[in-house]
Design a protein around this motif. Structure first.
Motif, PDB file in Angstrom:
ATOM      1  N   TYR A   1       0.827  -1.206   0.000  1.00 27.74           N
ATOM      2  CA  TYR A   1       0.000   0.000   0.000  1.00 27.74           C
ATOM      3  C   TYR A   1       0.860   1.254   0.000  1.00 27.74           C
ATOM      4  N   PHE A   2       1.974   1.182   0.710  1.00 28.09           N
ATOM      5  CA  PHE A   2       2.917   2.295   0.682  1.00 28.09           C
ATOM      6  C   PHE A   2       3.439   2.498  -0.738  1.00 28.09           C
ATOM      7  N   SER A   3       3.853   1.403  -1.372  1.00 27.69           N
ATOM      8  CA  SER A   3       4.396   1.499  -2.733  1.00 27.69           C
ATOM      9  C   SER A   3       3.376   2.125  -3.675  1.00 27.69           C
ATOM     10  N   ILE A   4       2.130   1.690  -3.559  1.00 28.78           N
ATOM     11  CA  ILE A   4       1.101   2.202  -4.465  1.00 28.78           C
ATOM     12  C   ILE A   4       0.831   3.685  -4.198  1.00 28.78           C
ATOM     13  N   LEU A   5       0.832   4.075  -2.936  1.00 26.44           N
ATOM     14  CA  LEU A   5       0.630   5.497  -2.631  1.00 26.44           C
ATOM     15  C   LEU A   5       1.729   6.355  -3.246  1.00 26.44           C
ATOM     16  N   THR A   6       2.983   5.921  -3.113  1.00 25.00           N
ATOM     17  CA  THR A   6       4.071   6.719  -3.676  1.00 25.00           C
ATOM     18  C   THR A   6       3.956   6.772  -5.197  1.00 25.00           C
ATOM     19  N   LEU A   7       3.585   5.642  -5.786  1.00 26.04           N
ATOM     20  CA  LEU A   7       3.412   5.610  -7.245  1.00 26.04           C
ATOM     21  C   LEU A   7       2.312   6.588  -7.665  1.00 26.04           C
ATOM     22  N   ALA A   8       1.216   6.569  -6.908  1.00 23.41           N
ATOM     23  CA  ALA A   8       0.096   7.456  -7.245  1.00 23.41           C
ATOM     24  C   ALA A   8       0.509   8.920  -7.143  1.00 23.41           C
ATOM     25  N   PHE A   9       1.232   9.265  -6.097  1.00 27.49           N
ATOM     26  CA  PHE A   9       1.671  10.657  -5.949  1.00 27.49           C
ATOM     27  C   PHE A   9       2.592  11.062  -7.092  1.00 27.49           C
ATOM     28  N   ALA A  10       3.500  10.162  -7.473  1.00 27.63           N
ATOM     29  CA  ALA A  10       4.442  10.507  -8.541  1.00 27.63           C
ATOM     30  C   ALA A  10       3.702  10.687  -9.865  1.00 27.63           C
ATOM     31  N   GLN A  11       2.742   9.801 -10.142  1.00 26.71           N
ATOM     32  CA  GLN A  11       1.996   9.940 -11.397  1.00 26.71           C
ATOM     33  C   GLN A  11       1.150  11.213 -11.386  1.00 26.71           C
ATOM     34  N   MET A  12       0.653  11.559 -10.200  1.00 23.26           N
ATOM     35  CA  MET A  12      -0.089  12.814 -10.092  1.00 23.26           C
ATOM     36  C   MET A  12       0.822  13.993 -10.410  1.00 23.26           C
ATOM     37  N   SER A  13       2.022  13.979  -9.853  1.00 22.53           N
ATOM     38  CA  SER A  13       2.957  15.074 -10.114  1.00 22.53           C
ATOM     39  C   SER A  13       3.274  15.149 -11.604  1.00 22.53           C
ATOM     40  N   TYR A  14       3.452  13.980 -12.192  1.00 24.16           N
ATOM     41  CA  TYR A  14       3.775  13.915 -13.619  1.00 24.16           C
ATOM     42  C   TYR A  14       2.648  14.527 -14.447  1.00 24.16           C
ATOM     43  N   ASN A  15       1.413  14.139 -14.119  1.00 24.01           N
ATOM     44  CA  ASN A  15       0.279  14.675 -14.877  1.00 24.01           C
ATOM     45  C   ASN A  15       0.068  16.163 -14.635  1.00 24.01           C
ATOM     46  N   LEU A  16       0.284  16.576 -13.391  1.00 21.78           N
ATOM     47  CA  LEU A  16       0.151  18.014 -13.101  1.00 21.78           C
ATOM     48  C   LEU A  16       1.184  18.815 -13.887  1.00 21.78           C
ATOM     49  N   ALA A  17       2.380  18.256 -13.998  1.00 15.43           N
ATOM     50  CA  ALA A  17       3.444  18.961 -14.708  1.00 15.43           C
ATOM     51  C   ALA A  17       3.059  19.188 -16.164  1.00 15.43           C
ATOM     52  N   TYR A  18       2.258  18.295 -16.706  1.00 12.23           N
ATOM     53  CA  TYR A  18       1.831  18.434 -18.095  1.00 12.23           C
ATOM     54  C   TYR A  18       0.562  19.255 -18.244  1.00 12.23           C
ATOM     55  N   SER A  19      -0.165  19.462 -17.140  1.00  8.71           N
ATOM     56  CA  SER A  19      -1.447  20.154 -17.282  1.00  8.71           C
ATOM     57  C   SER A  19      -1.458  21.483 -16.540  1.00  8.71           C
ATOM     58  N   VAL A  20      -2.052  21.508 -15.357  1.00 10.43           N
ATOM     59  CA  VAL A  20      -2.231  22.796 -14.673  1.00 10.43           C
ATOM     60  C   VAL A  20      -0.920  23.498 -14.338  1.00 10.43           C
ATOM     61  N   LEU A  21       0.149  22.727 -14.177  1.00 11.90           N
ATOM     62  CA  LEU A  21       1.392  23.368 -13.737  1.00 11.90           C
ATOM     63  C   LEU A  21       2.261  23.844 -14.900  1.00 11.90           C
ATOM     64  N   THR A  22       1.742  23.847 -16.113  1.00 10.48           N
ATOM     65  CA  THR A  22       2.585  24.263 -17.248  1.00 10.48           C
ATOM     66  C   THR A  22       3.225  25.636 -17.078  1.00 10.48           C
ATOM     67  N   PRO A  23       2.599  26.595 -16.381  1.00 12.12           N
ATOM     68  CA  PRO A  23       3.333  27.860 -16.189  1.00 12.12           C
ATOM     69  C   PRO A  23       4.656  27.648 -15.450  1.00 12.12           C
ATOM     70  N   ILE A  24       4.724  26.616 -14.599  1.00  7.26           N
ATOM     71  CA  ILE A  24       5.962  26.350 -13.857  1.00  7.26           C
ATOM     72  C   ILE A  24       6.867  25.390 -14.625  1.00  7.26           C
ATOM     73  N   THR A  25       6.255  24.437 -15.298  1.00  5.46           N
ATOM     74  CA  THR A  25       7.064  23.367 -15.890  1.00  5.46           C
ATOM     75  C   THR A  25       7.272  23.531 -17.389  1.00  5.46           C
ATOM     76  N   ASN A  26       6.527  24.421 -17.993  1.00  7.43           N
ATOM     77  CA  ASN A  26       6.575  24.623 -19.433  1.00  7.43           C
ATOM     78  C   ASN A  26       6.169  23.354 -20.194  1.00  7.43           C
ATOM     79  N   GLY A  27       5.351  22.547 -19.577  1.00  9.65           N
ATOM     80  CA  GLY A  27       4.733  21.392 -20.237  1.00  9.65           C
ATOM     81  C   GLY A  27       5.673  20.498 -21.007  1.00  9.65           C
ATOM     82  N   GLU A  28       5.244  20.149 -22.209  1.00  8.19           N
ATOM     83  CA  GLU A  28       5.992  19.173 -23.000  1.00  8.19           C
ATOM     84  C   GLU A  28       7.330  19.692 -23.496  1.00  8.19           C
ATOM     85  N   THR A  29       7.391  20.975 -23.741  1.00  6.99           N
ATOM     86  CA  THR A  29       8.648  21.547 -24.240  1.00  6.99           C
ATOM     87  C   THR A  29       9.757  21.390 -23.209  1.00  6.99           C
ATOM     88  N   GLY A  30       9.397  21.463 -21.970  1.00 11.71           N
ATOM     89  CA  GLY A  30      10.389  21.383 -20.910  1.00 11.71           C
ATOM     90  C   GLY A  30      10.874  22.770 -20.545  1.00 11.71           C
TER      91      GLY A  30
END
Ligand SMILES: Nc1ncnc2c1ncn2[C@@H]1O[C@H](COP(=O)(O)OP(=O)(O)OP(=O)(O)O)[C@@H](O)[C@H]1O
Ligand SMILES: [Mg+2]
Lengths: 380, 254
Positions: free
Chosen positions: A115-144
């Motif tokens: 359950y710990f492993s799955i929680l960490t995986l879920a958080f990381a995937q959330m961060s990954y998806n946020l980086a591509y969506s709402v957080l693009t002003p910070i992450t510059n999305g796909e361009t990097g």
């Protein structure tokens, strides 16, 4: 350092020398160029930190790439907003990844095991998806996120005028390119190794091993294990953030793919391949994986066709088609296979292999003098 | 009814597992410095009672009070820090660590408390803790095995080491769940001697034991548990002569 036990000191010196002389002994392997050596240092650092959590406490995180990615973004932002100097970028990355790890660890460590492993995986995937969506002003999305000629760099501006081109990262004015960049990363890997060694050999480290061995007993022995695991989680998250910042400094581009689950899985593989729980193992695992990744992903069908040329017609074609699945983009398939073999036949990783060979040699050496000893010793 | 010498008071505790009434209306008082034995047939609820005391299980109703502090609702580590240590029926040890480390860890818990970020020192520089642990291992006759991995010890040695892990904390209350099970006659006698020695230092003990030789050579008081109820208690002599006890034991044997 003076209080360090002798064996630890020898291990540390051996490690430091091996790292610093890498440009020499990696030359016969065709790997002695700064770009690859830097990656050896960076991923070695990542695995070293991952091992503090997984190797010592036994908590298997499947989301450590999130901290690596956060470290990269933080470093690039520091170089955009403050200064092109590497040290503030690294400090900033350490702080941000530490805070991030504290938040994710606080929630994830409420559970253990799968359950710990799955929680960490879920958080990381959330961060990954946020980086591509709402957080693009910070992450510059796909361009990097990249350095730009128009970046404010407020601290630098206070001392000098804007440069006409995009500057490249420096440390106290020294450009971190080529072998300077490698030695810069190597220095931090060695410092990080020293710290990991101190942690492992400290009472705190023994508590972490106690948690891995028998958490129930730790509780009934009077330990509140949660802050111990959280401290280990934050430390290893900061190692990941530091590694991410070094990658951003040597190659100033931060992309969200660094946070993807494959990247999290890779550091797990490095650690287990080398030997979880050992100090040197995870670093060696990282080196091996990065080395073979470099070789295998560069192979293309033309090279395979030349390699299999000696086979009769038709058969050589089949060989090319099959082996092509394991190289280039298919490198992960090879990695997966090797991993399966290691886990099945050598669950302790490469370090267990080394230990087995060492004890085999030891036994052989001991058995010889033993059979000879009755001659030299007088009868009792 | 409450006596000022009582350190542990298990008050009207019930514990149900679904339909099973594992502990029914348990009222137990353990006096300071005494050795209180709990005997009873298999499945009587003896281990469950210890689990309730150390916070592994929450009672369905009732409470446990230790030296004026209510233990019910506290976490196992808090209960240990109050001075209660336990030897388990199946040894709970750090199988991957050395025997010496197994004994050093509880000593550090006693010195440093529930959490301390002790990263700047090395284990080698913890000379006092190390010496204390070695001394403890000498007491239980295991000093020669100090560098062995605890997981590779024999069953009896694991118990002795676990006992050392508890004793090094100098707990005010020591709970022992069949501490001599799996030991040879010789080791059992050594353990009895050791337990007598710590008794003379005033440590209060609750001991669960099947071996009547052990019980009668150590206990000041005995409570007999059968099917979750205390069916008799008193001094060893009182309990020995109690017909209900003989009946319960015969019933349990069949
Ligand atoms: N966690 C649990 N969940 C469900 N049932 C349990 C649990 N723990 C114990 N029991 C049941 O409660 C009863 C009492 O068990 P307990 O282990 O306390 O007995 P015991 O007196 O220690 O016996 P033994 O002499 O065999 O150790 C048994 O029927 C057991 O199956
Ligand atoms: Mg029991």
């Amino acid at each position: 350092m003076l209080t360090m036990p002798r064996n630890d000191l020898l291990l540390f010196l051996g490690f430091a020398i091996a790292v610093l002389t890498m440009p020499i002994w990696m030359a016969p392997f065709g790997a002695a160029y700064p770009d690859l050596l830097q990656r050896f240092m960076i991923y070695g650092l990542f695995a070293l930190g991952f091992n503090i959590l997984f190797g010592l406490t036994g908590y298997l995180s499947f989301g450590h790439a999130a901290f690596f990615g956060v470290g990269s973004y933080a470093a690039v932002w520091s170089m955009k907003l403050l200064t092109i100097d590497a040290l503030p970028a690294m400090i900033f990355a350490l702080i941000i990844s530490g805070i991030f790890a504290l938040a994710i660890g606080y929630v994830s460590l409420r559970r253990s095991g799968i359950y710990f492993s799955i929680l960490t995986l879920a958080f990381a995937q959330m961060s990954y998806n946020l980086a591509y969506s709402v957080l693009t002003p910070i992450t510059n999305g796909e361009t990097g996120l990249q350095l730009n000629i128009n970046d404010p760099r407020y601290l630098d501006r206070m001392f000098s005028a804007a440069t006409p081109s995009v500057p490249s990262p420096t440390m106290l004015g020294l450009p971190l390119t080529g072998f300077t960049g490698f030695y810069f990363c190597a220095g931090f890997l060695i410092i990080a190794f020293f710290i990991a060694q101190r942690i492992t050999g400290s009472p705190f480290g023994m508590m972490l091993k106690g948690i891995k061995s028998n958490q129930t007993r730790m509780n009934y022995t009077g330990f509140n294990t949660r802050p111990y695991t959280l401290a280990a989680f934050v430390i290893s998250g900061m190692y990941a953030g530091l590694a991410g910042s070094l990658l951003a400094i040597t190659d100033p581009l931060a992309g969200a793919e660094r946070m993807q689950w494959t990247a999290s899985g890779e550091v797990v593989l490095m650690t287990i391949l080398g030997g979880a729980g050992t100090l040197v193992g995870p670093v060696i695992g990282a080196w091996l994986i990065k080395y073979f990744e470099n070789i295998f992903s560069a192979i293309n069908e033309n090279m395979l066709a030349r390699f299999w040329d000696f086979l009769p017609d038709g058969l050589d074609h089949a060989a090319v088609v099959v082996s092509a699945k394991f190289v280039g983009e298919g490198w992960f398939l090879t990695l997966g296979l090797v991993f399966v073999l290691i886990v099945v036949f050598l669950p302790g990783g490469i370090m267990e292999g080394v230990r087995r060979i060492a004890s085999w040699i030891d036994r052989n050496r001991k058995s010889t003098p033993k059979s000879a000893s009755p001659k030299t010793q007088p009868a009792e | 009814m409450t006596n000022s010498n009582v350190v542990l008071h298990v008050a009207d505790v019930h514990k149900r597992f679904g339909g099973l009434h594992a502990l029914a209306d348990i009222d137990l008082q353990v006096e300071e410095g005494q050795t209180h034995a709990i005997i009873g047939p298999n499945g009587a609820g003896k281990s469950t009672l210890l689990n309730v005391i150390i916070g592994k299980l929450a009672p369905t109703s009732g409470a446990v009070v230790f030296d004026g502090t209510v233990l019910t609702g506290k976490k196992p580590y808090q209960i240990n820090q109050l001075g209660i240590a336990r030897v388990f029926q199946t040894p709970e040890i750090f199988a991957d660590l050395s025997v010496l480390q197994n004994v050093m860890i509880p000593a550090l818990a006693k010195r440093d408390g529930a959490f301390k970020l002790n990263m700047l020192r090395t284990l080698e520089s913890e000379t006092e803790i190390r010496a204390e642990a070695e001394h403890m291992l000498e007491d239980v006759g295991m000093i020669s095995r100090r560098e062995m991995a605890a997981g590779s010890l024999s069953r009896g040695d694991k118990r002795r080491m676990e006992l050392a892990m508890c004793l090094i904390q100098r707990p005010r209350l020591l709970l022992l769940d069949e501490p001599t099970a799996g030991m040879s006659r010789h080791d059992t006698n050594t353990t009895i001697e050791l337990l007598k020695k710590i008794k003379s230092r005033g440590m209060t003990k609750v001991i669960i034991e099947h071996d009547m030789h052990v019980v009668f050579s150590l206990a000041d008081k005995i409570s007999v548990l059968a099917q979750g109820r205390i069916i008799a208690d008193g001094t060893p002599d009182q309990v020995r002569g109690n017909p209900k006890v003989q009946e319960a034991y015969l019933g349990g044997a069949h």
